[in-house]
Design a protein around this motif. Structure first.
Motif, PDB file in Angstrom:
ATOM      1  N   VAL A 282      35.820  48.346  52.418  1.00  0.00           N
ATOM      2  CA  VAL A 282      35.355  47.891  51.104  1.00  0.00           C
ATOM      3  C   VAL A 282      33.841  47.732  51.144  1.00  0.00           C
ATOM      4  O   VAL A 282      33.302  47.062  52.034  1.00  0.00           O
ATOM      5  CB  VAL A 282      36.019  46.548  50.710  1.00  0.00           C
ATOM      6  N   ASP A 283      33.176  48.356  50.179  1.00  0.00           N
ATOM      7  CA  ASP A 283      31.728  48.182  50.034  1.00  0.00           C
ATOM      8  C   ASP A 283      31.512  46.859  49.309  1.00  0.00           C
ATOM      9  O   ASP A 283      31.552  46.781  48.080  1.00  0.00           O
ATOM     10  CB  ASP A 283      31.136  49.348  49.240  1.00  0.00           C
ATOM     11  N   LEU A 284      31.315  45.804  50.087  1.00  0.00           N
ATOM     12  CA  LEU A 284      31.194  44.465  49.497  1.00  0.00           C
ATOM     13  C   LEU A 284      29.965  44.358  48.603  1.00  0.00           C
ATOM     14  O   LEU A 284      30.001  43.674  47.565  1.00  0.00           O
ATOM     15  CB  LEU A 284      31.136  43.424  50.624  1.00  0.00           C
ATOM     16  N   SER A 285      28.911  45.015  48.975  1.00  0.00           N
ATOM     17  CA  SER A 285      27.679  44.954  48.169  1.00  0.00           C
ATOM     18  C   SER A 285      27.933  45.502  46.767  1.00  0.00           C
ATOM     19  O   SER A 285      27.552  44.881  45.748  1.00  0.00           O
ATOM     20  CB  SER A 285      26.559  45.745  48.845  1.00  0.00           C
ATOM     21  N   ALA A 286      28.593  46.668  46.672  1.00  0.00           N
ATOM     22  CA  ALA A 286      28.874  47.266  45.360  1.00  0.00           C
ATOM     23  C   ALA A 286      29.849  46.398  44.572  1.00  0.00           C
ATOM     24  O   ALA A 286      29.705  46.224  43.347  1.00  0.00           O
ATOM     25  CB  ALA A 286      29.442  48.667  45.551  1.00  0.00           C
ATOM     26  N   LEU A 287      30.836  45.838  45.255  1.00  0.00           N
ATOM     27  CA  LEU A 287      31.815  44.989  44.565  1.00  0.00           C
ATOM     28  C   LEU A 287      31.130  43.783  43.949  1.00  0.00           C
ATOM     29  O   LEU A 287      31.376  43.429  42.779  1.00  0.00           O
ATOM     30  CB  LEU A 287      32.893  44.556  45.571  1.00  0.00           C
ATOM     31  N   LEU A 288      30.232  43.133  44.699  1.00  0.00           N
ATOM     32  CA  LEU A 288      29.549  41.940  44.195  1.00  0.00           C
ATOM     33  C   LEU A 288      28.539  42.282  43.099  1.00  0.00           C
ATOM     34  O   LEU A 288      28.350  41.504  42.159  1.00  0.00           O
ATOM     35  CB  LEU A 288      28.864  41.213  45.353  1.00  0.00           C
ATOM     36  N   GLU A 325      39.221  39.082  43.237  1.00  0.00           N
ATOM     37  CA  GLU A 325      39.787  37.841  42.703  1.00  0.00           C
ATOM     38  C   GLU A 325      39.139  36.620  43.345  1.00  0.00           C
ATOM     39  O   GLU A 325      38.841  35.621  42.671  1.00  0.00           O
ATOM     40  CB  GLU A 325      41.291  37.828  42.940  1.00  0.00           C
ATOM     41  N   LEU A 326      38.914  36.685  44.654  1.00  0.00           N
ATOM     42  CA  LEU A 326      38.302  35.570  45.362  1.00  0.00           C
ATOM     43  C   LEU A 326      36.941  35.211  44.776  1.00  0.00           C
ATOM     44  O   LEU A 326      36.682  34.043  44.418  1.00  0.00           O
ATOM     45  CB  LEU A 326      38.169  35.927  46.851  1.00  0.00           C
ATOM     46  N   PHE A 327      36.068  36.204  44.652  1.00  0.00           N
ATOM     47  CA  PHE A 327      34.714  35.908  44.182  1.00  0.00           C
ATOM     48  C   PHE A 327      34.671  35.672  42.669  1.00  0.00           C
ATOM     49  O   PHE A 327      33.784  34.964  42.176  1.00  0.00           O
ATOM     50  CB  PHE A 327      33.769  37.029  44.602  1.00  0.00           C
ATOM     51  N   SER A 328      35.643  36.210  41.961  1.00  0.00           N
ATOM     52  CA  SER A 328      35.743  35.904  40.529  1.00  0.00           C
ATOM     53  C   SER A 328      36.083  34.434  40.320  1.00  0.00           C
ATOM     54  O   SER A 328      35.542  33.766  39.423  1.00  0.00           O
ATOM     55  CB  SER A 328      36.808  36.783  39.864  1.00  0.00           C
ATOM     56  N   LEU A 330      35.348  31.962  42.375  1.00  0.00           N
ATOM     57  CA  LEU A 330      34.176  31.148  42.717  1.00  0.00           C
ATOM     58  C   LEU A 330      33.107  31.212  41.629  1.00  0.00           C
ATOM     59  O   LEU A 330      32.514  30.182  41.266  1.00  0.00           O
ATOM     60  CB  LEU A 330      33.604  31.609  44.061  1.00  0.00           C
ATOM     61  N   LEU A 331      32.857  32.398  41.101  1.00  0.00           N
ATOM     62  CA  LEU A 331      31.854  32.537  40.030  1.00  0.00           C
ATOM     63  C   LEU A 331      32.327  31.869  38.744  1.00  0.00           C
ATOM     64  O   LEU A 331      31.542  31.201  38.055  1.00  0.00           O
ATOM     65  CB  LEU A 331      31.551  34.020  39.790  1.00  0.00           C
ATOM     66  N   ASP A 332      33.609  32.029  38.426  1.00  0.00           N
ATOM     67  CA  ASP A 332      34.135  31.426  37.200  1.00  0.00           C
ATOM     68  C   ASP A 332      34.054  29.899  37.277  1.00  0.00           C
ATOM     69  O   ASP A 332      33.645  29.241  36.311  1.00  0.00           O
ATOM     70  CB  ASP A 332      35.591  31.858  37.007  1.00  0.00           C
ATOM     71  N   ASN A 333      34.417  29.322  38.438  1.00  0.00           N
ATOM     72  CA  ASN A 333      34.311  27.870  38.602  1.00  0.00           C
ATOM     73  C   ASN A 333      32.869  27.400  38.483  1.00  0.00           C
ATOM     74  O   ASN A 333      32.583  26.372  37.864  1.00  0.00           O
ATOM     75  CB  ASN A 333      34.879  27.449  39.960  1.00  0.00           C
ATOM     76  N   ALA A 334      31.975  28.156  39.119  1.00  0.00           N
ATOM     77  CA  ALA A 334      30.564  27.766  39.083  1.00  0.00           C
ATOM     78  C   ALA A 334      30.046  27.724  37.651  1.00  0.00           C
ATOM     79  O   ALA A 334      29.310  26.797  37.264  1.00  0.00           O
ATOM     80  CB  ALA A 334      29.740  28.746  39.922  1.00  0.00           C
ATOM     81  N   ILE A 335      30.427  28.693  36.842  1.00  0.00           N
ATOM     82  CA  ILE A 335      29.974  28.731  35.451  1.00  0.00           C
ATOM     83  C   ILE A 335      30.632  27.625  34.632  1.00  0.00           C
ATOM     84  O   ILE A 335      29.985  26.956  33.812  1.00  0.00           O
ATOM     85  CB  ILE A 335      30.258  30.117  34.838  1.00  0.00           C
ATOM     86  N   ARG A 336      31.922  27.408  34.840  1.00  0.00           N
ATOM     87  CA  ARG A 336      32.659  26.419  34.049  1.00  0.00           C
ATOM     88  C   ARG A 336      32.137  25.000  34.265  1.00  0.00           C
ATOM     89  O   ARG A 336      32.142  24.186  33.342  1.00  0.00           O
ATOM     90  CB  ARG A 336      34.149  26.474  34.390  1.00  0.00           C
ATOM     91  N   TYR A 337      31.726  24.710  35.505  1.00  0.00           N
ATOM     92  CA  TYR A 337      31.308  23.344  35.800  1.00  0.00           C
ATOM     93  C   TYR A 337      29.788  23.192  35.874  1.00  0.00           C
ATOM     94  O   TYR A 337      29.283  22.251  36.483  1.00  0.00           O
ATOM     95  CB  TYR A 337      31.965  22.891  37.111  1.00  0.00           C
ATOM     96  N   THR A 338      29.083  24.142  35.272  1.00  0.00           N
ATOM     97  CA  THR A 338      27.631  24.057  35.154  1.00  0.00           C
ATOM     98  C   THR A 338      27.279  23.994  33.661  1.00  0.00           C
ATOM     99  O   THR A 338      27.776  24.794  32.863  1.00  0.00           O
ATOM    100  CB  THR A 338      26.946  25.271  35.803  1.00  0.00           C
ATOM    101  N   GLY A 339      26.442  23.051  33.308  1.00  0.00           N
ATOM    102  CA  GLY A 339      26.074  22.887  31.904  1.00  0.00           C
ATOM    103  C   GLY A 339      25.032  23.893  31.437  1.00  0.00           C
ATOM    104  O   GLY A 339      24.430  24.605  32.259  1.00  0.00           O
ATOM    105  N   SER A 397      42.813  27.151  45.374  1.00  0.00           N
ATOM    106  CA  SER A 397      43.933  27.366  46.294  1.00  0.00           C
ATOM    107  C   SER A 397      44.149  28.853  46.524  1.00  0.00           C
ATOM    108  O   SER A 397      44.391  29.298  47.654  1.00  0.00           O
ATOM    109  CB  SER A 397      45.208  26.736  45.730  1.00  0.00           C
ATOM    110  N   ILE A 398      44.073  29.635  45.438  1.00  0.00           N
ATOM    111  CA  ILE A 398      44.185  31.086  45.553  1.00  0.00           C
ATOM    112  C   ILE A 398      43.033  31.637  46.391  1.00  0.00           C
ATOM    113  O   ILE A 398      43.229  32.483  47.278  1.00  0.00           O
ATOM    114  CB  ILE A 398      44.182  31.735  44.156  1.00  0.00           C
ATOM    115  N   ALA A 399      41.812  31.141  46.131  1.00  0.00           N
ATOM    116  CA  ALA A 399      40.639  31.623  46.866  1.00  0.00           C
ATOM    117  C   ALA A 399      40.772  31.343  48.359  1.00  0.00           C
ATOM    118  O   ALA A 399      40.460  32.203  49.195  1.00  0.00           O
ATOM    119  CB  ALA A 399      39.372  30.964  46.313  1.00  0.00           C
ATOM    120  N   GLN A 400      41.237  30.156  48.690  1.00  0.00           N
ATOM    121  CA  GLN A 400      41.399  29.818  50.107  1.00  0.00           C
ATOM    122  C   GLN A 400      42.448  30.707  50.777  1.00  0.00           C
ATOM    123  O   GLN A 400      42.270  31.158  51.910  1.00  0.00           O
ATOM    124  CB  GLN A 400      41.788  28.352  50.259  1.00  0.00           C
TER     125      GLN A 400
END
Length: 430
Positions: A282-288, A325-328, A330-339, A397-400
């Protein structure tokens, strides 16, 4: 009518602990007892074999030295003489070389018995002897001090009183060891059973908590669907357009339930180890890079700046869909809990061969007391529920789980009111 016995969780645990203790103790005692029996039998057999070999060796040397006057050697010191009687057809039993360690009354008593052919053990009072009786089909002519004897039978004696005392002592020590081992093994087996039951008890507790949390989380959308459906029935003549608000609420609640059930199904498959992952390069750089483009748009709608610093050509072996899914999550949580006005930053780098991805935000943060609980299913603190009331508490839990399936470590650092940083460290590649 027979009354059924119902165990509560604590009673069931104690019941299992008792059964495990008894089973383990029984197995260990049986093995220990078998080892003791083997030790006793082996020791006794070894001593017996050594004694029998010595008797045979002494008789052979004695016989060879008495077959002719020329072969008869000088008399040995009495302390080293074997006790060997030969039977002459006319004279009966006689011992040409009496030894000072011989007890005449014992030899007389034993010779008066009907001794079996070969080896046997005989006891006189508290003294024990190993006997070797040989009958010669063709009588031998023995010479002693110039006189000859026609010998048709020889009987060899060897005192094994000390050896028998040692065997008896070994048996007493073995019995004492077995008694002591019952107490020692009992304590150890109980302690081991308690340790063994801990994961089961924790699993029961988590299962009960999971069922309670699931029913609680599903109750809200179900209640919303029911309430809005009842409101629709109040005015059956209204058009869909007139009741679009209630229809939209039903659709939103059903979508939330569908998403939650899908997540629960994923977790259930993960617990049962039935969710197969497809590992590939997996090309992690392209995925991110693709995720950053996607979440930049989501962040901009909420007034949040989403940026990334991604090292090029970072490649690892993993499941592309699950990593997305893992990084989605983390990013989704970061956005949801940031004002609004906050920042979310994703960085990807390789440090000493270990790919590392960090998602950092300037959101509400997590208190130190709650850091260990953030990966628990359905866990959300009060502020998180207020900021994102529609959340389920299942994303991390899914991310872990995804990180674990990639042998990666998912960790978090946070400062309450200042933001959080979730870091995924993958194993060394190549």
């Amino acid at each position: 009518m027979a009354r059924q016995r119902r165990y509560v969780a604590g009673e069931s645990s104690q019941h299992i602990v008792r059964k495990l203790t008894i089973a383990n103790l029984s197995a260990m005692l049986v093995l220990f007892a078998l080892c003791l029996v083997f030790l006793n039998v082996f020791t006794q057999q070894s001593l017996t074999n050594q004694t029998d070999q010595r008797l045979a060796r002494d008789l052979d040397g004695f016989s060879q030295s008495h077959l002719s006057p020329e072969l008869h050697s000088a008399r040995l010191p009495s302390g080293l003489l074997p006790i060997i009687f030969f039977h002459d057809q006319s004279e009966g039993y006689s011992n040409p070389h009496p030894a000072d360690h011989m007890i005449p009354s014992d030899t007389d008593a034993i010779l008066s018995r009907d001794l079996p052919e070969g080896y046997s053990t005989q006891t006189v009072d508290d003294r024990t002897y190993r006997i070797y009786r040989v009958t010669h089909e063709e009588p031998l002519q023995f010479w002693e001090q110039g006189e000859s004897f026609i010998v048709d039978e020889t009987v060899s004696f060897l005192s094994i009183t000390s050896e028998k005392a040692m065997i008896d002592l070994l048996r007493i020590a073995s019995a004492a060891s077995l008694v002591v081992s019952i107490a020692v093994f009992g304590v150890f087996c109980y302690w081991q059973a308690r340790r063994t039951i801990v994961p089961i008890t924790e699993a029961w507790s988590k299962q009960r908590q999971f069922a309670a949390d699931t029913s609680h989380e599903l109750r809200n959308p179900l209640a919303s669907i029911q309430a809005n459906a009842e409101l629709l029935l109040v005015n059956p003549d209204h058009t869909i357009e007139e009741e679009s608000r209630h229809v939209a609420a039903i659709l939103e609640s059903s979508q939330r339930m569908s998403s939650m059930l899908s997540t629960l199904l994923t977790l259930a498959r993960a617990d049962a180890d039935q969710d197969e992952l497809t590992y590939e390069q997996v090309d992690l750089s392209a995925l991110l890079d693709g995720l950053i483009d996607q979440f930049e748009q989501i962040g901009s709608l909420r007034g949040i700046a989403v940026s990334g610093s991604i090292e090029s050509s970072v490649v690892l072996v993993g499941d592309r869909e699950r990593l997305t899914e893992l990084f989605s999550v983390l990013l989704d949580n970061a956005i949801r809990y940031t004002g609004p006005g906050g920042n979310v930053r994703l960085t990807c780098s390789v440090e000493r061969g270990y790919p590392r991805v960090a998602v950092e935000d300037t959101g509400i943060g997590i208190s130190a007391a709650e850091l260990d609980a953030v990966f628990q299913r359905f866990y959300r603190n009060g502020e998180a529920r207020f900021v994102n009331p529609e959340g389920t508490g299942l994303g991390l839990s899914i991310a872990q789980w995804i990180a674990e399936r990639h042998n990666a470590e998912l960790s978090v650092t946070s400062s309450e009111g200042k933001g959080s940083c979730f870091t995924v460290t993958f194993p060394k590649q190549g």
